[in-house]
Design an enzyme around this catalytic site. Sequence first.
Site, PDB file in Angstrom:
ATOM      1  CG  ASP A  44      25.004   6.275  -5.471  1.00 40.14           C
ATOM      2  OD1 ASP A  44      25.398   5.096  -5.324  1.00 40.14           O
ATOM      3  OD2 ASP A  44      24.578   6.978  -4.522  1.00 40.14           O
ATOM      4  CB  SER A  45      28.986   2.440  -7.443  1.00 36.31           C
ATOM      5  OG  SER A  45      28.175   1.807  -8.406  1.00 36.31           O
ATOM      6  CG  ASP A  83      21.758   4.009  -6.588  1.00 37.19           C
ATOM      7  OD1 ASP A  83      20.838   3.643  -5.829  1.00 37.19           O
ATOM      8  OD2 ASP A  83      22.940   3.644  -6.448  1.00 37.19           O
ATOM      9  CE  LYS A 112      20.853   0.625  -4.999  1.00 36.13           C
ATOM     10  NZ  LYS A 112      21.608   1.512  -4.101  1.00 36.13           N
ATOM     11  CD  GLU A 114      22.920   4.861  -0.302  1.00 34.41           C
ATOM     12  OE1 GLU A 114      23.341   5.456   0.722  1.00 34.41           O
ATOM     13  OE2 GLU A 114      23.653   4.597  -1.262  1.00 34.41           O
ATOM     14  CD  GLU A 181      27.070  -1.311   0.063  1.00 36.87           C
ATOM     15  OE1 GLU A 181      26.115  -0.744  -0.513  1.00 36.87           O
ATOM     16  OE2 GLU A 181      28.258  -1.046  -0.169  1.00 36.87           O
TER      17      GLU A 181
HETATM   18  O1  KIV Z   1      25.721   2.266  -6.234  1.00 34.59           O
HETATM   19  C1  KIV Z   1      25.783   1.026  -6.298  1.00 34.59           C
HETATM   20  O2  KIV Z   1      26.450   0.446  -7.169  1.00 34.59           O
HETATM   21  C2  KIV Z   1      25.053   0.261  -5.297  1.00 34.59           C
HETATM   22  C3  KIV Z   1      25.347  -1.204  -5.202  1.00 34.59           C
HETATM   23  C4  KIV Z   1      26.674  -1.423  -4.613  1.00 34.59           C
HETATM   24  C5  KIV Z   1      24.278  -1.922  -4.470  1.00 34.59           C
HETATM   25  O3  KIV Z   1      24.281   0.803  -4.580  1.00 34.59           O
END
Ligand code: KIV
Length: 263
Positions: A44-45, A83, A112, A114, A181
């Site tokens: 989600d970055s 994510d 993924k 969190e 992280e």
């Molecule tokens: O969103 C993302 O890119 C991440 C990584 C930094 C692990 O969660």
Amino acid sequence: MRLTVKAIRDKKKKREKVTVLTAYDFPTARILDEEGVDIVLVGDSVGMVLLGYESTLPVTMREILHHTKAVSRAVRHALVVADMPFGSYGHTEQALRNAGRLIREGGADAVKLEGCVKIQKQIQAIIDAGISVMGHVGMKPQTATLLGGYRVQGKDKAQADAILEEAVMLDRLGAFSIVLECVPAVLADKITRKVKCPTIGIGAGSKTDGQVLVLQDMLGFQSNVRPKFVRRYASLDKEIRKAVSNYREDILSGRFPSKEESY
Ligand code: KIV
């Protein structure tokens, strides 16, 4: 054929490092795949790196799905992890539905999420439904404001114990790997020795079972973003500026297009 989560787990037993990078589009995902990266993460970055949001919070399911589909079309060998965006796994039914969409419509191999303690039921339900889960503990960008911003987590004993507890819980629930992280290297080492699944570090030192970076950070795409844990392998920002400026000057001076570039 794409790597399986079992193959990723087996790397820990064989003491082979797991290589992970983010990608959000077809051409970069294809390069990562062809260069042998084990896991391509549609993080989600994408919200901050590509879409111009101030944080990862505004990223929607629709946006993650859009990018996951593009990445999935490109990847042949790596494992694709998508994510789950903020607000997409608030309760079990919602979490199951959205995880299912990322796999079925997006073409991802795993999702993924969190945290763990507060979303234990959602993680359990997703795994019970046969969907592989990558955990994420330590600095969790989706709840960064609660954690006091984007900063190292687990420096004091209480915080370190809580992060360790979350990692152990994820391992027990059946997560196939866990992102650590921004945690002290000593804590990352302790967690890595304690859990069975591979740990993937970002700002977590060298003792984790694998490493992940945001591709644009390691390529030097944004010259103003430079966290301590990012190693720059290129300076794309400078390269792109130089190319764009040369292109513009060539047009203004009449050097482009040339006869050879014309029909
Ligand atoms: O969103 C993302 O890119 C991440 C990584 C930094 C692990 O969660």
